[in-house]
Design a protein around this motif. Structure first.
Motif, PDB file in Angstrom:
ATOM      1  N   THR A  69       4.189   9.688   7.904  1.00 17.10           N
ATOM      2  CA  THR A  69       3.261   9.308   7.113  1.00 17.10           C
ATOM      3  C   THR A  69       3.250   7.895   6.846  1.00 17.10           C
ATOM      4  O   THR A  69       4.459   7.336   6.384  1.00 17.10           O
ATOM      5  CB  THR A  69       3.409  10.019   5.600  1.00 17.10           C
ATOM      6  OG1 THR A  69       3.158  11.566   5.843  1.00 17.10           O
ATOM      7  CG2 THR A  69       2.387   9.446   4.453  1.00 17.10           C
ATOM      8  N   ALA A  70       2.439   6.859   6.828  1.00 23.16           N
ATOM      9  CA  ALA A  70       2.574   5.460   6.690  1.00 23.16           C
ATOM     10  C   ALA A  70       1.144   4.805   6.693  1.00 23.16           C
ATOM     11  O   ALA A  70       0.037   5.408   6.991  1.00 23.16           O
ATOM     12  CB  ALA A  70       3.066   5.015   8.167  1.00 23.16           C
ATOM     13  N   GLY A 105       0.788  -1.065  -0.033  1.00 22.20           N
ATOM     14  CA  GLY A 105      -0.022  -0.163  -0.090  1.00 22.20           C
ATOM     15  C   GLY A 105       0.636   1.419   0.033  1.00 22.20           C
ATOM     16  O   GLY A 105       1.845   1.433   0.413  1.00 22.20           O
ATOM     17  N   SER A 106       0.197   2.316  -0.768  1.00 24.03           N
ATOM     18  CA  SER A 106       1.035   3.549  -0.913  1.00 24.03           C
ATOM     19  C   SER A 106      -0.031   4.530  -0.204  1.00 24.03           C
ATOM     20  O   SER A 106      -1.350   4.623  -0.434  1.00 24.03           O
ATOM     21  CB  SER A 106       1.596   4.021  -2.192  1.00 24.03           C
ATOM     22  OG  SER A 106       2.276   2.858  -2.762  1.00 24.03           O
ATOM     23  N   ASN A 141     -12.945   2.292  15.627  1.00 25.16           N
ATOM     24  CA  ASN A 141     -12.087   3.526  15.350  1.00 25.16           C
ATOM     25  C   ASN A 141     -10.639   3.017  14.770  1.00 25.16           C
ATOM     26  O   ASN A 141      -9.536   3.455  15.476  1.00 25.16           O
ATOM     27  CB  ASN A 141     -11.814   4.094  16.706  1.00 25.16           C
ATOM     28  CG  ASN A 141     -13.106   5.053  17.239  1.00 25.16           C
ATOM     29  OD1 ASN A 141     -13.798   5.416  16.331  1.00 25.16           O
ATOM     30  ND2 ASN A 141     -13.140   5.412  18.473  1.00 25.16           N
ATOM     31  N   ALA A 142     -10.550   1.828  13.977  1.00 21.50           N
ATOM     32  CA  ALA A 142      -9.238   1.184  13.593  1.00 21.50           C
ATOM     33  C   ALA A 142      -8.431   2.205  12.720  1.00 21.50           C
ATOM     34  O   ALA A 142      -9.053   2.726  11.915  1.00 21.50           O
ATOM     35  CB  ALA A 142      -9.668  -0.023  12.815  1.00 21.50           C
ATOM     36  N   ALA A 143      -7.056   2.190  12.965  1.00 20.38           N
ATOM     37  CA  ALA A 143      -6.359   3.103  12.285  1.00 20.38           C
ATOM     38  C   ALA A 143      -6.226   2.781  10.625  1.00 20.38           C
ATOM     39  O   ALA A 143      -5.998   1.512  10.450  1.00 20.38           O
ATOM     40  CB  ALA A 143      -5.008   3.161  12.928  1.00 20.38           C
ATOM     41  N   THR A 144      -5.985   3.740   9.856  1.00 15.92           N
ATOM     42  CA  THR A 144      -5.899   3.294   8.487  1.00 15.92           C
ATOM     43  C   THR A 144      -4.389   3.694   8.081  1.00 15.92           C
ATOM     44  O   THR A 144      -3.575   2.983   7.719  1.00 15.92           O
ATOM     45  CB  THR A 144      -6.931   3.739   7.512  1.00 15.92           C
ATOM     46  OG1 THR A 144      -7.190   5.165   7.522  1.00 15.92           O
ATOM     47  CG2 THR A 144      -8.244   3.398   7.705  1.00 15.92           C
ATOM     48  N   ILE A 145      -4.306   5.092   7.914  1.00 15.95           N
ATOM     49  CA  ILE A 145      -3.166   5.736   7.703  1.00 15.95           C
ATOM     50  C   ILE A 145      -2.854   7.001   8.580  1.00 15.95           C
ATOM     51  O   ILE A 145      -3.799   7.296   9.229  1.00 15.95           O
ATOM     52  CB  ILE A 145      -3.103   6.265   6.165  1.00 15.95           C
ATOM     53  CG1 ILE A 145      -4.023   7.285   5.814  1.00 15.95           C
ATOM     54  CG2 ILE A 145      -3.170   5.087   5.155  1.00 15.95           C
ATOM     55  CD1 ILE A 145      -4.243   7.899   4.643  1.00 15.95           C
ATOM     56  N   THR A 146      -1.647   7.262   8.649  1.00 16.45           N
ATOM     57  CA  THR A 146      -1.060   8.356   9.294  1.00 16.45           C
ATOM     58  C   THR A 146      -0.527   9.339   8.445  1.00 16.45           C
ATOM     59  O   THR A 146       0.127   8.795   7.460  1.00 16.45           O
ATOM     60  CB  THR A 146      -0.182   7.905  10.485  1.00 16.45           C
ATOM     61  OG1 THR A 146       1.002   7.255   9.643  1.00 16.45           O
ATOM     62  CG2 THR A 146      -0.598   6.901  11.479  1.00 16.45           C
ATOM     63  N   ILE A 181      -4.888   6.874  -0.678  1.00 24.31           N
ATOM     64  CA  ILE A 181      -4.688   5.284  -0.499  1.00 24.31           C
ATOM     65  C   ILE A 181      -4.711   4.622  -1.862  1.00 24.31           C
ATOM     66  O   ILE A 181      -5.496   4.505  -2.460  1.00 24.31           O
ATOM     67  CB  ILE A 181      -5.769   4.868   0.478  1.00 24.31           C
ATOM     68  CG1 ILE A 181      -5.744   5.674   1.873  1.00 24.31           C
ATOM     69  CG2 ILE A 181      -5.632   3.285   0.631  1.00 24.31           C
ATOM     70  CD1 ILE A 181      -6.888   5.342   2.857  1.00 24.31           C
ATOM     71  N   ARG A 182      -3.543   3.954  -2.097  1.00 18.57           N
ATOM     72  CA  ARG A 182      -3.572   3.205  -3.246  1.00 18.57           C
ATOM     73  C   ARG A 182      -2.888   1.908  -2.977  1.00 18.57           C
ATOM     74  O   ARG A 182      -1.902   1.577  -1.995  1.00 18.57           O
ATOM     75  CB  ARG A 182      -2.148   3.821  -4.158  1.00 18.57           C
ATOM     76  CG  ARG A 182      -2.725   5.209  -4.534  1.00 18.57           C
ATOM     77  CD  ARG A 182      -1.707   5.867  -5.639  1.00 18.57           C
ATOM     78  NE  ARG A 182      -0.215   5.537  -5.401  1.00 18.57           N
ATOM     79  CZ  ARG A 182       0.305   6.748  -4.898  1.00 18.57           C
ATOM     80  NH1 ARG A 182      -0.440   7.781  -4.072  1.00 18.57           N
ATOM     81  NH2 ARG A 182       1.545   6.563  -4.606  1.00 18.57           N
ATOM     82  N   ILE A 183      -3.305   0.757  -3.645  1.00 21.65           N
ATOM     83  CA  ILE A 183      -2.849  -0.731  -3.335  1.00 21.65           C
ATOM     84  C   ILE A 183      -2.443  -1.177  -4.587  1.00 21.65           C
ATOM     85  O   ILE A 183      -3.077  -1.357  -5.533  1.00 21.65           O
ATOM     86  CB  ILE A 183      -4.000  -1.272  -2.761  1.00 21.65           C
ATOM     87  CG1 ILE A 183      -4.279  -0.758  -1.384  1.00 21.65           C
ATOM     88  CG2 ILE A 183      -3.632  -2.770  -2.602  1.00 21.65           C
ATOM     89  CD1 ILE A 183      -5.632  -1.543  -0.723  1.00 21.65           C
ATOM     90  N   ALA A 184      -1.203  -1.279  -4.791  1.00 18.57           N
ATOM     91  CA  ALA A 184      -0.855  -1.591  -6.182  1.00 18.57           C
ATOM     92  C   ALA A 184      -0.774  -3.308  -6.219  1.00 18.57           C
ATOM     93  O   ALA A 184      -0.688  -3.948  -5.329  1.00 18.57           O
ATOM     94  CB  ALA A 184       0.616  -0.942  -6.269  1.00 18.57           C
TER      95      ALA A 184
END
Lengths: 94, 142
Positions: free
Chosen positions: B5-6, A6-7, B106-111, B139-142
């Motif tokens: 950022t993550a 993921g990015s 409240n699950a985290a997705t990205i920071t 949010i990208r999933i390659a």
């Protein structure tokens, strides 16, 4: 930022002091999303896209200003109706 | 080290478990909370926390509710994004943010790490999300 599976894309943080964003500033954010011009696109297509972007920029700014003015008219009218004539006048003169 | 950022590790697992739905209108509610430079949120974040969350005029604990952009797969990359969000008439300072799913404990997705303290003073504090395409989306999933 890339982490394999993921990015997370690039984002911007924009802030103001003692004011909101101007129609011109918001228009730039809008145009970035409406028209994305890749650095790898054909020069002729890129030039046309840039020209189109430049052409619609003032049109969008104009209508954004219309919205702001119209909303102020509504606010002033509501304040006036509630008897807050001084505040209504301040809004009108903004 | 402040917020970085993550793509949260727990989020990756939960995607495979089908715990998140980013569909606009019918999907889950995602929120964005702001944090001070004392926060160390990164890929190990698992859920929203009030620890080191900012306070200030125009900011409510838990942050803003985001407007989802329905996921698509314009190329071999699947994407989702959000509409820009603003804390209007605010006086706040933040160093980073956490996007979390309010419908999934409240699950985290990205920071999101801002790189430095960013402040608004009696003004607007806006996070401008990128264009929702295969190379820019948040949010990208390659």
């Amino acid at each position: 930022m890339s982490e394999g599976f993921g990015s997370v894309g690039s984002f911007l943080v924009k802030t103001t002091n003692n004011r909101g964003f101007s129609p011109e500033e918001i228009t730039e954010d809008l145009l970035t999303k409406l028209i994305f011009i890749s650095t790898e696109s054909h020069p002729a297509i890129r030039d046309q896209a840039i020209a189109f972007k430049d052409q619609i920029r003032p049109v969008i700014v104009h209508y954004m200003k219309q919205v702001v003015r119209s909303d102020r008219t509504t606010l002033a009218a509501q304040l006036s109706k509630q008897g807050h004539h001084d505040m209504a006048e301040i809004i009108r003169r903004l | 080290m402040p917020v970085t950022t993550a793509f949260c590790t727990s989020f990756k697992r939960q995607l495979l478990q089908g715990q998140h739905n980013f569909t606009n209108g019918t999907g889950n509610t995602f929120k964005i909370a702001l944090y001070t430079s004392t926060s160390t949120l990164d890929a190990t974040a698992t859920a929203y926390t009030a620890t080191n969350e900012i306070t200030g005029t125009g900011y409510t604990a838990g942050g803003n509710t985001l407007v989802n952009v329905t996921p698509t797969s314009p190329t071999t990359t699947a994407i989702t994004d959000f509409a820009d969000t603003t804390w209007a008439s605010s006086t706040i300072t933040a160093n980073g943010a956490l996007i979390y799913n309010a419908n999934a404990t409240n699950a985290a997705t990205i920071t999101l790490g801002f790189g430095s303290d960013r402040s608004s003073s009696n003004g607007d504090f806006t996070i401008v999300f990128p264009l929702a395409d295969a190379t820019n989306a948040i949010i990208r999933i390659a």
